[in-house]
Design a protein around this motif. Structure first.
Motif, mmCIF file in Angstrom:
data_model
loop_
_atom_site.group_PDB
_atom_site.id
_atom_site.type_symbol
_atom_site.label_atom_id
_atom_site.label_comp_id
_atom_site.label_asym_id
_atom_site.label_seq_id
_atom_site.Cartn_x
_atom_site.Cartn_y
_atom_site.Cartn_z
ATOM 1 N N ALA B 137 0.842 -1.201 0.000
ATOM 2 C CA ALA B 137 0.000 0.000 0.000
ATOM 3 C C ALA B 137 0.875 1.248 0.000
ATOM 4 O O ALA B 137 0.645 2.197 -0.773
ATOM 5 N N LEU B 138 1.897 1.247 0.831
ATOM 6 C CA LEU B 138 2.770 2.419 0.904
ATOM 7 C C LEU B 138 3.473 2.632 -0.430
ATOM 8 O O LEU B 138 3.607 3.758 -0.912
ATOM 9 N N LYS B 139 3.894 1.536 -1.034
ATOM 10 C CA LYS B 139 4.575 1.624 -2.318
ATOM 11 C C LYS B 139 3.638 2.204 -3.375
ATOM 12 O O LYS B 139 3.998 3.118 -4.115
ATOM 13 N N ALA B 140 2.412 1.657 -3.387
ATOM 14 C CA ALA B 140 1.448 2.110 -4.383
ATOM 15 C C ALA B 140 1.111 3.580 -4.179
ATOM 16 O O ALA B 140 0.930 4.339 -5.127
ATOM 17 N N TRP B 141 1.024 3.976 -2.926
ATOM 18 C CA TRP B 141 0.715 5.370 -2.642
ATOM 19 C C TRP B 141 1.813 6.294 -3.131
ATOM 20 O O TRP B 141 1.579 7.351 -3.642
ATOM 21 N N LYS B 142 3.021 5.840 -2.931
ATOM 22 C CA LYS B 142 4.109 6.761 -3.178
ATOM 23 C C LYS B 142 4.362 6.961 -4.654
ATOM 24 O O LYS B 142 4.631 8.063 -5.091
ATOM 25 N N GLN B 143 4.260 5.881 -5.435
ATOM 26 C CA GLN B 143 4.763 5.969 -6.782
ATOM 27 C C GLN B 143 4.102 6.988 -7.701
ATOM 28 O O GLN B 143 4.809 7.743 -8.352
ATOM 29 N N PRO B 144 2.743 7.036 -7.768
ATOM 30 C CA PRO B 144 2.148 7.908 -8.784
ATOM 31 C C PRO B 144 2.599 9.362 -8.674
ATOM 32 O O PRO B 144 2.813 10.009 -9.672
ATOM 33 N N THR B 145 2.718 9.890 -7.467
ATOM 34 C CA THR B 145 3.115 11.292 -7.325
ATOM 35 C C THR B 145 4.373 11.353 -6.478
ATOM 36 O O THR B 145 4.289 11.513 -5.274
ATOM 37 N N PRO B 146 5.492 11.244 -7.119
ATOM 38 C CA PRO B 146 6.715 11.196 -6.327
ATOM 39 C C PRO B 146 7.010 12.502 -5.596
ATOM 40 O O PRO B 146 7.616 12.479 -4.543
ATOM 41 N N GLN B 147 6.592 13.635 -6.156
ATOM 42 C CA GLN B 147 6.883 14.872 -5.423
ATOM 43 C C GLN B 147 5.609 15.686 -5.245
ATOM 44 O O GLN B 147 5.398 16.652 -5.944
ATOM 45 N N ALA B 148 4.782 15.288 -4.337
ATOM 46 C CA ALA B 148 3.590 16.072 -4.026
ATOM 47 C C ALA B 148 3.913 17.042 -2.897
ATOM 48 O O ALA B 148 3.039 17.546 -2.223
ATOM 49 N N VAL B 149 5.186 17.261 -2.711
ATOM 50 C CA VAL B 149 5.598 18.066 -1.567
ATOM 51 C C VAL B 149 5.862 19.487 -2.022
ATOM 52 O O VAL B 149 6.631 19.728 -2.952
ATOM 53 N N SER B 150 5.223 20.406 -1.369
ATOM 54 C CA SER B 150 5.455 21.793 -1.725
ATOM 55 C C SER B 150 6.458 22.448 -0.779
ATOM 56 O O SER B 150 6.906 23.551 -0.994
ATOM 57 N N GLU B 151 6.781 21.724 0.279
ATOM 58 C CA GLU B 151 7.718 22.297 1.243
ATOM 59 C C GLU B 151 9.103 22.403 0.619
ATOM 60 O O GLU B 151 9.480 21.576 -0.195
ATOM 61 N N LEU B 163 9.510 25.822 12.641
ATOM 62 C CA LEU B 163 8.464 25.914 11.613
ATOM 63 C C LEU B 163 7.547 24.700 11.691
ATOM 64 O O LEU B 163 6.325 24.816 11.663
ATOM 65 N N ARG B 164 8.173 23.558 11.793
ATOM 66 C CA ARG B 164 7.386 22.333 11.802
ATOM 67 C C ARG B 164 6.474 22.301 13.019
ATOM 68 O O ARG B 164 5.300 21.958 12.950
ATOM 69 N N LEU B 165 7.055 22.685 14.142
ATOM 70 C CA LEU B 165 6.286 22.666 15.380
ATOM 71 C C LEU B 165 5.087 23.593 15.261
ATOM 72 O O LEU B 165 3.960 23.228 15.579
ATOM 73 N N GLU B 166 5.366 24.805 14.749
ATOM 74 C CA GLU B 166 4.285 25.779 14.580
ATOM 75 C C GLU B 166 3.180 25.182 13.715
ATOM 76 O O GLU B 166 2.010 25.267 14.016
ATOM 77 N N GLU B 167 3.620 24.570 12.639
ATOM 78 C CA GLU B 167 2.664 24.018 11.696
ATOM 79 C C GLU B 167 1.841 22.921 12.355
ATOM 80 O O GLU B 167 0.629 22.843 12.190
ATOM 81 N N GLU B 168 2.516 22.106 13.151
ATOM 82 C CA GLU B 168 1.814 20.989 13.779
ATOM 83 C C GLU B 168 0.856 21.452 14.853
ATOM 84 O O GLU B 168 -0.209 20.879 15.062
ATOM 85 N N LEU B 169 1.249 22.514 15.554
ATOM 86 C CA LEU B 169 0.388 22.979 16.634
ATOM 87 C C LEU B 169 -0.814 23.733 16.078
ATOM 88 O O LEU B 169 -1.863 23.780 16.691
ATOM 89 N N LYS B 170 -0.622 24.334 14.923
ATOM 90 C CA LYS B 170 -1.654 25.218 14.393
ATOM 91 C C LYS B 170 -2.842 24.442 13.842
ATOM 92 O O LYS B 170 -3.964 24.586 14.277
ATOM 93 N N LYS B 171 -2.545 23.602 12.877
ATOM 94 C CA LYS B 171 -3.636 22.952 12.145
ATOM 95 C C LYS B 171 -4.081 21.696 12.856
ATOM 96 O O LYS B 171 -3.494 20.642 12.691
ATOM 97 N N ARG B 172 -5.103 21.801 13.634
ATOM 98 C CA ARG B 172 -5.517 20.627 14.380
ATOM 99 C C ARG B 172 -6.750 20.025 13.757
ATOM 100 O O ARG B 172 -7.667 20.682 13.419
#
Lengths: 685, 172
Positions: B137-151, B163-172
């Protein structure tokens, strides 16, 4: 008279529940709010009605109305008032009423919330709650009636029935059999309600999940509404399990806290799936993924809750015959099967609408690690379920009964628990979405190094057992990662805002209590793990018969037998109480009084240990046997349970963490005000 | 992908190693002596009896090991173990005796034969299957969009953690 009144109340409650189900479905289908309101009123009416029924049972219990079969089964003249009241959940029939009462209370509380934004959920939540309630009412009214009386018939044995058989007269009974002595313990009085509260409150997230499936809302609204319910359910379930363990340790007299008994496992299984659920819903909230999986988990948890309720009181899994003979066994299984299949088919109906909003982008991301966590929890669940079910399968297929005992469970779940601990150390350091070996490695090396130092220290300390070394290393790793997370967060905030470190830590935790409460829970688990390693790996025991003045030694400890007295107590026990002196390194360190209570009414003995408890170890002494003339001798069994107190301390930290995570929000955030007023989690803005 | 494989292998190794450890660790021998007990030499001690009783379950008391069970029947079984021990029987012989008399149910775990293999095979197979499904499942998930990362790449950020902490605390 009172019995008839109570029974009548239950029948009326059942009729009202059935009406409520019909009205809710009709109102939802026809989109007619009047019908839904009517269903809601029916729901709200069940609570006072079941309260009346429960109070009637308590009235009968307290007044010693032994002509009622249930009263004579669980109370007797010698029992004190509070114990007669709590005998409401001392037997099967009363327990079911108590369960129903809690269920109606929780469901009523839910229907009282503000529904402005989720009007479409209301009828379906009512349907799920009332179907569950109606099922239990049917069981109570037709099969496990707490109001059934004993009738003497002209010929033969007394008959247990609600209404008098022809020519029968009410049997007069002078005294009841009394509650099982094992259950006459403060721990046992609060343990069942805690478990039941946990069971019942898990019905609420399930009800909302079903409502979301029926109405086709594919967002995570149902999760956000029920987040706190889930935590509360989990809190009570954890408390129930901990209290049960403590009770076993204090009362059952086998030097342990957990025996992998089917009844224990029955309560543990919903906890396992619930814990997996608590973790995986975070992925849906953060990333909009795993919508199917969360549905599966909540459906599974509901099924296990019903299964657990059934198992904890009936004992029918002990053999196929017991199962076939009990009237309610097949009914329970039918109900579990039907709700399970109905829920899953609803889920498959909506399968395509519950598409993930995102994809997994990194194998080391937190969501990927959470999935591994889920796999391990479900793995433990599979082991437990299989172990409980297998003796029945074996008996059905080969006719041969087998025991699946603690060695099986320990061997099978030990590695899985170790895997969970490892993940508990890694996952908090992994970022959502994107996480690489490099970022993870940068975050992890300091705690990992520290934990290796601890491992070296443990080795130098002379511990060689591989299981203990692995366990202590994992404990050190997880606790350093967790404390490091607190430290890094507080430090970052301190640098950014100039707050002092303690203030920064406090405010940080306050901003996301679920996260930091979760970390406190992790610390509690670590402490518990230390205690479990201590008792499982390092427990020693010996048994011997000694006469007065003689000593029996175990490691650095020894006991000497001083005296023994036997006497009767007013509450119908014969007590044999030994006085022993405990020595450590040949120095007397105190007296202990292990005893054996014999209950005349139920003819049951109960072994109460004498325990000297410190953070280092527990010295646990049981009186096994004694000679009438105390100088001839008595037999003692002594256990040394290293570190076991860390288990209970860890339990307290665990509960504290859950409270931190579940405590209602108080900081006002304007756009969320309407939802929060009702006591629920704030909605996504 | 390699990393995932490594992690999964690691976990799997841990699981297997743990299983091996669990098998290896026998109950600790109690280093205890009765300093001035009135037992005759040669008569088996309570600890010897309990060491065997611990592994047995009587058919009446469900799920309570024999060494801690308080019933009269269990006390008689323990006396029987003592008797057999004093006659020079070995632990295996004594356990076999109870199995012959009362069936496999007296043992703490089913003996690995016939249908009983299922009890040992189903959980590992189920868990391994779970690992495999998850891996796929993880493999299948990853392959189609290898870079869906905007960070931006994490290493480019000096205060990436904040930054990460802020982001994690903010969006709950």
């Amino acid at each position: 008279m009172a019995a008839n009144f109570g029974f009548g109340t239950l029948v009326i409650t059942l009729l009202i529940s059935l009406f409520g189900i019909g009205a809710a479905v009709y109102g939802a289908r026809k989109n007619d709010p009047a019908w839904v309101d009517s269903a809601r009123n029916a729901m709200l009416l069940t609570w006072p009605l079941v309260t009346i029924a429960a109070l009637t049972i308590i009235y009968l219990l307290v007044n010693g109305r032994y002509e009622v079969a249930y009263v004579s089964e669980v109370t007797s003249n010698s029992m004190p008032f509070y114990m007669r009241v709590t005998a409401l959940w001392g037997g099967q029939a009363g327990s079911l009423v108590f369960w129903t009462w809690l269920m109606s209370a929780f469901a009523s509380a839910v229907t009282l919330r503000k529904w402005d934004r989720d009007r479409e959920f209301l009828p379906w939540v009512i349907v799920v709650a009332l179907v569950t309630l109606a099922f239990f009412l049917v069981l109570i009214i037709f099969f496990e009636n707490p109001f059934a009386r004993l009738w003497s018939v002209p010929l033969g044995q007394p008959v247990k029935a609600m209404f008098p058989p022809a020519g029968a007269e009410l049997l007069t009974v002078a005294d009841g059999r009394g509650l099982n002595p094992l259950l006459r313990h403060p721990g046992m009085i609060i343990h069942p309600p805690m478990l039941y509260l946990g069971f019942v409150s898990f019905v609420i997230p399930y009800a909302f999940a079903i409502a979301a499936l029926v109405t086709g809302r594919s967002d995570d609204r149902w999760i956000r509404i029920t987040r706190r319910w889930t935590l509360v359910a989990w809190l009570f379930l954890s408390l129930g399990l901990l209290l049960g363990g403590r009770w076993a340790y204090d009362v059952l007299g086998w030097g342990g806290y957990w025996g992998w008994d089917p009844v224990e496992i029955a309560a543990f299984m919903p906890w396992l799936s619930g814990t997996a659920f608590l973790h995986s819903v975070m992925i849906q909230e953060k990333r909009g993924m795993l919508k199917h999986w969360n549905m599966v988990l909540v459906i599974l948890t509901y099924a296990l809750v019903i299964f657990g309720t059934f198992l904890t009181r009936s004992g029918v899994l002990s053999s196929v015959h017991a199962f076939a003979q009990s009237a309610i066994g097949p009914l329970f299984f039918t109900f579990i099967g039907l709700t399970f299949i109905a829920s899953l088919s609803l889920l498959f109906n909506r399968w395509n609408e519950l598409k993930s909003e995102a994809v997994m982008t990194s194998m080391l991301s937190r969501e990927a690690l959470f999935l591994l966590n889920n796999l391990l929890f479900i793995g433990i669940l599979v082991v437990c379920f299989w172990g409980v079910i297998f003796p029945l399968i074996s008996e059905l297929v080969t006719g041969q009964k087998v025991t699946v005992g603690p060695p099986f469970y320990e061997r099978a779940t030990g590695p899985l628990f170790a895997g969970l601990l490892l993940l508990m150390g890694i996952a908090p350091l992994a970022a959502w979405r994107h996480s690489t070996a490099a970022t993870l490695g940068r975050a992890i090396w300091k705690p990992a190094l520290f934990s290796l130092l601890v491992l070296v220290a443990v080795l130098i300390g002379g511990i060689r057992q591989p299981a203990a070394l692995l366990g202590f290393w994992l404990a050190a790793f997880v606790s350093s990662v967790t404390l490091y997370e607190f430290w890094r967060g507080a430090l970052a905030r301190h640098h950014k805002s100039g707050e002092s470190l303690p203030v920064a830590l406090w405010r940080l935790a306050g901003r996301n209590r679920r996260r930091y409460g979760g970390y406190v829970i992790h610390l509690g688990v670590v402490l518990m793990a230390i205690g479990i390693i201590g008792i499982e790996v390092f427990q020693t025991e010996t048994q011997g018969t000694i006469s007065q003045g003689q000593r029996l030694s175990l490691g650095r400890y020894a006991i000497s037998y001083d005296s023994l007295a036997t006497f009767d107590t007013p509450d119908g026990r014969n007590v044999a109480r030994a006085v022993i002196t405990v020595y450590k390194d040949n120095q007397p360190i105190g007296e202990l009084h292990p005893r054996r209570d014999y209950y005349y009414e139920s003819q049951q003995p109960m072994t109460i240990p004498g325990v000297r408890s410190t953070m280092e170890d527990d010295f646990y002494v049981l009186l096994v046997d004694w000679q009438p003339v105390s100088s001839t001798g008595a037999t003692f069994k002594i256990y040394n349970n290293p570190l076991v107190n860390w288990l209970w301390l860890g339990g307290l930290v665990f509960i504290l963490g859950t409270l931190i995570a579940a405590w209602p929000d108080k900081e006002p955030e304007p756009e969320k005000a309407t939802v929060r007023r009702t006591g629920f989690a704030p909605a996504k803005a | 992908m390699k990393r995932l494989a490594t992690l999964l292998t690691l976990l799997l190794a841990l699981v297997l190693a743990g299983a091996a450890f669990a098998q290896d660790s026998p109950p600790l021998p109690a280093n205890a002596t009765i300093q001035s007990g009135n037992r005759q030499a040669g008569s088996p001690s309570d600890d010897q009896v309990n060491a065997i009783a611990k592994q047995l379950y009587c058919p009446v008391c469900e799920n309570i090991p024999l060494d801690v069970c308080g019933t009269q029947a269990c006390a008689q079984w323990r006396d029987l173990i003592r008797e057999k021990l004093s006659q020079g029987w070995s632990e295996a012989q004594i356990k076999q005796y109870f199995v012959d008399q009362y069936g496999d149910r007296v043992l703490a775990t089913p003996p690995a034969r016939g249908l009983n293999w299922l009890v040992y095979l189903v959980p590992p197979v189920a868990i391994l299957a779970g690992f495999y499904v998850l891996y796929r499942a993880l493999k299948a998930w990853k392959q189609p969009t290898p870079q869906a990362v905007s960070e931006p790449p994490a290493s480019a950020q000096p205060d990436e953690y904040i930054l990460r902490l802020e982001e994690e605390l903010k969006k709950r």
